[in-house]
Design a protein around this motif. Structure first.
Motif: not given
Length: 202
Positions: A104, A106-107, A109
């Motif tokens: 995924s 990073p950060n 939504a």
């Protein structure tokens, strides 16, 4: 893509590679690949029901996991896309210590990397977290499913003591009438609940 009662095996690279796709896959086997048996890139919608992912590749030094999930790509800029992946009553087992990679961005939504393993055998390292109920339900960690003859690509359940027997959820079968029969055409379930994977042990 809709795929039913399909076997993909003996690939030097990936068994099935899906890029931002929308899929429904039932009663299928992905096995014996030099790379991932299933790789899903750049987001997309991926629904697997009663599938077996198995990898004991020995023709080279395999380093890629069975299943790889990713929700972004980089081309001059970073593009993050929605991923929604579901695995119901599946087996993911092989000869690596960890057979699942979750990539995924990073950060990203919230909600852009959704996945759920719903009643499954997962081969993962001891430190791999599977306790979040949003992502994992009734997981059998590192439980040998006892395939009949994986060296010859026979992924039926061989032993009556297989932890995959009766370990599935009957609610998964409601996704499509085809799930009332296994990959060999046998009625599912044979016991109190469906077995995990593409084959129902008789």
């Amino acid at each position: 893509l809709r795929m039913e009662n399909t076997i993909i095996k003996n690939m030097a690279g990936a068994g099935i590679a899906l890029n931002g796709a929308d899929t429904r896959i039932y009663n299928s086997v992905f096995a014996n690949c030099g790379g991932q048996t299933a790789i899903m890139l750049y987001g997309g919608v991926y629904k697997f029901y009663q599938c077996t992912f198995a990898n004991f590749w020995n023709n080279s030094n395999r380093q890629d996991p069975l299943i790889y999930l990713n929700n972004y790509f980089i081309s001059n800029a970073v593009y993050v896309r929605q991923l929604d992946a579901y695995f119901g009553n599946c087996i993911a087992y092989g000869n690596l210590d960890n057979e699942l990679t979750l990539d995924s961005f990073p950060n990203a939504a919230a909600g852009l990397f959704k996945f759920h393993f719903d009643h499954a055998i997962l081969k993962v390292e001891p430190s791999f977290p599977t306790s979040n109920p949003t992502n994992y339900t009734s997981i059998l960690r590192n439980a040998n499913p006892y395939f009949k003859d994986y060296e010859n690509n026979i992924y039926e359940l061989d032993s009556a003591s297989s932890p995959a027997i009766d370990a599935g959820s009957s609610s998964v079968l409601l996704a499509d009438p085809i799930l009332n029969f296994d990959l060999s055409g046998n009625i599912r379930p044979q016991g109190t609940a469906p077995d995990l994977g593409a084959y129902e042990r008789r």
